[in-house]
Scaffold this motif. Sequence first.
Motif, PDB file in Angstrom:
ATOM      1  N   UNK A 232       0.841  -1.200   0.000  1.00  0.00           N
ATOM      2  CA  UNK A 232       0.000   0.000   0.000  1.00  0.00           C
ATOM      3  C   UNK A 232       0.875   1.248   0.000  1.00  0.00           C
ATOM      4  N   UNK A 233       1.970   1.236   0.760  1.00  0.00           N
ATOM      5  CA  UNK A 233       2.877   2.388   0.755  1.00  0.00           C
ATOM      6  C   UNK A 233       3.460   2.612  -0.647  1.00  0.00           C
ATOM      7  N   UNK A 234       3.852   1.534  -1.322  1.00  0.00           N
ATOM      8  CA  UNK A 234       4.385   1.658  -2.681  1.00  0.00           C
ATOM      9  C   UNK A 234       3.321   2.176  -3.646  1.00  0.00           C
ATOM     10  N   UNK A 235       2.088   1.696  -3.489  1.00  0.00           N
ATOM     11  CA  UNK A 235       1.008   2.150  -4.360  1.00  0.00           C
ATOM     12  C   UNK A 235       0.716   3.626  -4.156  1.00  0.00           C
ATOM     13  N   UNK A 236       0.761   4.069  -2.918  1.00  0.00           N
ATOM     14  CA  UNK A 236       0.554   5.500  -2.644  1.00  0.00           C
ATOM     15  C   UNK A 236       1.681   6.324  -3.275  1.00  0.00           C
ATOM     16  N   UNK A 252      -6.732  -5.046  -6.804  1.00  0.00           N
ATOM     17  CA  UNK A 252      -6.685  -4.857  -8.259  1.00  0.00           C
ATOM     18  C   UNK A 252      -5.255  -4.988  -8.766  1.00  0.00           C
ATOM     19  N   UNK A 253      -4.313  -4.348  -8.101  1.00  0.00           N
ATOM     20  CA  UNK A 253      -2.933  -4.367  -8.577  1.00  0.00           C
ATOM     21  C   UNK A 253      -2.303  -5.741  -8.351  1.00  0.00           C
ATOM     22  N   UNK A 254      -2.678  -6.417  -7.246  1.00  0.00           N
ATOM     23  CA  UNK A 254      -2.133  -7.756  -6.997  1.00  0.00           C
ATOM     24  C   UNK A 254      -2.567  -8.724  -8.102  1.00  0.00           C
ATOM     25  N   UNK A 255      -3.814  -8.610  -8.537  1.00  0.00           N
ATOM     26  CA  UNK A 255      -4.296  -9.472  -9.620  1.00  0.00           C
ATOM     27  C   UNK A 255      -3.599  -9.136 -10.928  1.00  0.00           C
ATOM     28  N   UNK A 256      -3.436  -7.838 -11.218  1.00  0.00           N
ATOM     29  CA  UNK A 256      -2.766  -7.422 -12.447  1.00  0.00           C
ATOM     30  C   UNK A 256      -1.293  -7.837 -12.436  1.00  0.00           C
ATOM     31  N   UNK A 257      -0.668  -7.802 -11.259  1.00  0.00           N
ATOM     32  CA  UNK A 257       0.746  -8.173 -11.160  1.00  0.00           C
ATOM     33  C   UNK A 257       0.973  -9.580 -11.697  1.00  0.00           C
ATOM     34  N   UNK A 266       7.164  -8.309  -4.893  1.00  0.00           N
ATOM     35  CA  UNK A 266       6.899  -6.873  -4.920  1.00  0.00           C
ATOM     36  C   UNK A 266       8.227  -6.128  -4.768  1.00  0.00           C
ATOM     37  N   UNK A 267       8.406  -5.103  -5.573  1.00  0.00           N
ATOM     38  CA  UNK A 267       9.500  -4.150  -5.373  1.00  0.00           C
ATOM     39  C   UNK A 267       9.182  -2.915  -6.210  1.00  0.00           C
ATOM     40  N   UNK A 268      10.019  -1.894  -6.103  1.00  0.00           N
ATOM     41  CA  UNK A 268       9.738  -0.635  -6.800  1.00  0.00           C
ATOM     42  C   UNK A 268       9.722  -0.818  -8.315  1.00  0.00           C
ATOM     43  N   UNK A 269      10.583  -1.699  -8.837  1.00  0.00           N
ATOM     44  CA  UNK A 269      10.617  -1.915 -10.276  1.00  0.00           C
ATOM     45  C   UNK A 269       9.312  -2.526 -10.765  1.00  0.00           C
ATOM     46  N   UNK A 270       8.789  -3.518 -10.014  1.00  0.00           N
ATOM     47  CA  UNK A 270       7.522  -4.155 -10.402  1.00  0.00           C
ATOM     48  C   UNK A 270       6.377  -3.154 -10.333  1.00  0.00           C
ATOM     49  N   UNK A 271       6.362  -2.322  -9.291  1.00  0.00           N
ATOM     50  CA  UNK A 271       5.320  -1.300  -9.172  1.00  0.00           C
ATOM     51  C   UNK A 271       5.374  -0.354 -10.371  1.00  0.00           C
ATOM     52  N   UNK A 272       6.558   0.062 -10.777  1.00  0.00           N
ATOM     53  CA  UNK A 272       6.687   0.983 -11.910  1.00  0.00           C
ATOM     54  C   UNK A 272       6.229   0.310 -13.204  1.00  0.00           C
ATOM     55  N   UNK A 273       6.582  -0.944 -13.399  1.00  0.00           N
ATOM     56  CA  UNK A 273       6.131  -1.661 -14.591  1.00  0.00           C
ATOM     57  C   UNK A 273       4.607  -1.786 -14.612  1.00  0.00           C
ATOM     58  N   UNK A 274       4.029  -2.075 -13.436  1.00  0.00           N
ATOM     59  CA  UNK A 274       2.577  -2.178 -13.345  1.00  0.00           C
ATOM     60  C   UNK A 274       1.914  -0.832 -13.605  1.00  0.00           C
ATOM     61  N   UNK A 275       2.502   0.221 -13.083  1.00  0.00           N
ATOM     62  CA  UNK A 275       1.935   1.554 -13.275  1.00  0.00           C
ATOM     63  C   UNK A 275       1.847   1.899 -14.755  1.00  0.00           C
ATOM     64  N   UNK A 276       2.922   1.569 -15.498  1.00  0.00           N
ATOM     65  CA  UNK A 276       2.920   1.856 -16.934  1.00  0.00           C
ATOM     66  C   UNK A 276       1.903   0.991 -17.672  1.00  0.00           C
TER      67      UNK A 276
END
Length: 279
Positions: A232-236, A252-257, A266-276
């Motif tokens: 949640x902190x990374x998503x924020x 939602x993001x866990x399913x998309x991941x 989970x890490x910052x790189x995965x969050x950034x890839x998911x965001x894009x």
Amino acid sequence: MPDTGFPRADVENDFLRARRRQSLARLAQWLRRGPDDVNLILPFDEVVAALGMRGERRLGLQTIRLDTIVGTLDSGRDFDRRFRPTSGRVRERWERLALAQRRGEPIPPIDVYRIGDLHFVQDGHHRVSIAIATGATTIEAYVTEILTVVSAAGIRRRGDLLVKDYERLFRARVPLPDQAYAKIAFSDPWSYAELGEAVEAWGCRCMQDNRRFMDRAEIARRWFADEYQPVVRMLRGADMIGSRTEAEAYMRIAAERYRLIRTHEWNDEIIERLRRKVR
């Protein structure tokens, strides 16, 4: 309509006025195409079943607000949510009690059960109806408080009980402190079941990685501390919560991941890839 000065005629007018208001409320709800159950009186047994009962305690005689009385222990349908008569069946008793009240005869307190800020009538349905019809805002009541597993906050109609029921089942599967539950909220009741499945799957992977058994309490505690809060902190930080609750964003993001990246990490790189990808 002002009183006529004739008590019997006045109580007849009071009853007919309450019936008209009930009929108009039903018509207005139909014209607005609102949910059918908004004006239905809440059944005590169904509310307790959805919330889960932990105990009860007698609080004695209190003055309570009439607008907090929303339900009944009675299975009948003689009154709606605002205790307006739904038919002429209760008219004789209603008018008899109203007439006695106008003549100054003593009216005993009602008996209610309290769940959160809501009250449910055990005895005194007609007295509540008369009080509301004649413009009162409070009433004397003997109160018994019901302690529940899930809070009654947010219950407006019977349809809301489904959300509470799924939330209660989720709490049984994922035991956490109350402050943790306060951070997990869904508008769709099925999401509680999906999150319960996700936590159990996370716990299974965790036990395999650690090669030891963990009970539900330990799995829940570790999932919340090691998985949910950091994600949640990374998503924020990535501005991926949006208008959803943090729990809805997490699901939602866990399913998309897994669908997009095929990983449970989970890490910052995965969050950034998911965001894009998501955007």
